[in-house]
Design an enzyme around this catalytic site. Structure first.
Site, PDB file in Angstrom:
ATOM      1  NE  ARG A 111      -3.088   0.798  -0.735  1.00 21.13           N
ATOM      2  CZ  ARG A 111      -3.380   0.964  -2.019  1.00 21.13           C
ATOM      3  NH1 ARG A 111      -3.009   2.082  -2.650  1.00 21.13           N
ATOM      4  NH2 ARG A 111      -4.011   0.027  -2.690  1.00 21.13           N
ATOM      5  CE  LYS A 146      -3.472  28.315  -4.370  1.00 23.59           C
ATOM      6  NZ  LYS A 146      -4.542  28.814  -5.259  1.00 23.59           N
ATOM      7  CE  LYS A 178      -0.173  35.983  -4.600  1.00 19.05           C
ATOM      8  NZ  LYS A 178      -0.444  34.702  -3.926  1.00 19.05           N
ATOM      9  CD  GLU A 208      -1.882  38.491  -6.479  1.00 23.27           C
ATOM     10  OE1 GLU A 208      -1.668  37.271  -6.349  1.00 23.27           O
ATOM     11  OE2 GLU A 208      -2.596  39.157  -5.704  1.00 23.27           O
ATOM     12  CG  ASP A 230      -4.830  37.201  -8.881  1.00 23.02           C
ATOM     13  OD1 ASP A 230      -4.769  35.971  -9.043  1.00 23.02           O
ATOM     14  OD2 ASP A 230      -5.517  37.745  -8.005  1.00 23.02           O
TER      15      ASP A 230
END
Length: 292
Positions: A111, A146, A178, A208, A230
């Site tokens: 597994r 992410k 950002k 951004e 963005d």
């Protein structure tokens, strides 16, 4: 004994230390304090077996070095013959690995080995699908941060196996400003001036922007190396490319999907980043079939 590095995609680095650490964590999680009590109870110690790792769908394979290390950790007597290496395209039903040795060890490793191959091949296969839809353009498909906690190096390696490219590995290898940084620092020029005064000569600065007005402000400042566009629609992306005139690298982000990627690539941006490559890749269907 087969060397795990021989199964790596040769054009994408994955540290042996990252492989070892990931395998150790996974085996600790699965074996717990008492080990595989099912195999211990039902399989005599001297029993040997042969198993085939088989792809149950077409796609791009990744994670074979982790499967190999998993097997080798369970028994030094396990022998593995690889039919492909990472980044290979496989057909449904194609044999990937032939494994022979102590049956208990093979069953205990099953597994964990399949989890690595299934997860990473899923990322590689989805990335390859994105890349295929940009054929004929120069745009590069990039992943994001992410990623699954603890598996970032592995998942970013799988993106490379699928023909994609890596964005930042963490917060420490590039400056990415950002919208919240801009808000707290007091505006586009102010945040860029602070970033440029702090950055080393080898550190790139990307910022951004949400609007063409912000893009113009970035271009006028001359302080950035790249701009992240963005959630801009296609018409706005095309206008951003026109305004930029090749001065800075442009990256499209937000709303980047399999359905939209071809049209985004056609706008002329240099990069498109998609969190979906790692946070939404379906598991690649593979199995371990015992042949006694």
């Amino acid at each position: 004994m087969m060397n795990p590095t021989s199964l790596l995609y040769p054009d994408a680095f994955l540290s042996p230390l990252a492989i070892d650490a990931a395998v150790q964590r996974a085996l600790d999680e699965d074996l717990g304090r008492a080990g595989d009590i099912t195999s211990l109870a039902t399989i005599p110690e001297a029993t040997r077996a042969q198993a085939i790792l088989v792809a149950r769908q077409p796609g791009v394979i990744a994670g074979l070095p982790l499967a190999l290390v998993t097997l080798q950790r369970l028994s030094p007597d396990i022998e593995v013959r690889a039919h492909v290496r990472d980044a290979a395209r496989v057909a449904r039903g194609q044999q990937v690995l032939t494994i022979s040795g102590p049956a208990r060890a093979i069953l205990t490793a099953e597994r964990t080995a399949l989890n690595f191959v299934g997860r990473l091949s899923g990322v590689a296969t989805l990335t390859a699908d994105y890349v295929a839809r940009t054929e004929g353009t120069t745009m590069r498909i990039c992943c994001t941060r992410k990623t699954t906690p603890g598996l970032r190096a592995l998942e970013k390696y799988a993106v490379r196996c699928g023909g994609g490219f890596n964005h930042r590995f963490g917060l420490d290898d590039a400056i990415l400003i950002k919208d919240n940084h801009i808000a707290v620092a007091g505006g586009v020029r102010a945040v860029l001036e602070r970033a440029r005064s702090h950055a080393g000569h080898l550190v790139k600065i990307e910022i951004e922007v949400d609007t063409l007005a912000q893009l113009r402000e970035v271009l006028d400042s001359g302080l950035a190396d790249a701009v992240l566009l963005d959630n801009m629609d296609l018409a706005t992306l095309r206008e951003a490319v026109r305004l930029n005139e090749g001065r800075l690298e442009l990256e499209a982000s937000g709303g980047v999907t399999l359905d939209s990627i071809a049209a985004i690539a056609a706008t002329g941006v240099d990069y498109a980043s998609a969190g979906a490559l790692t946070h939404s890749a379906p598991n690649f269907d593979c199995a371990l079939d015992i042949e006694m």
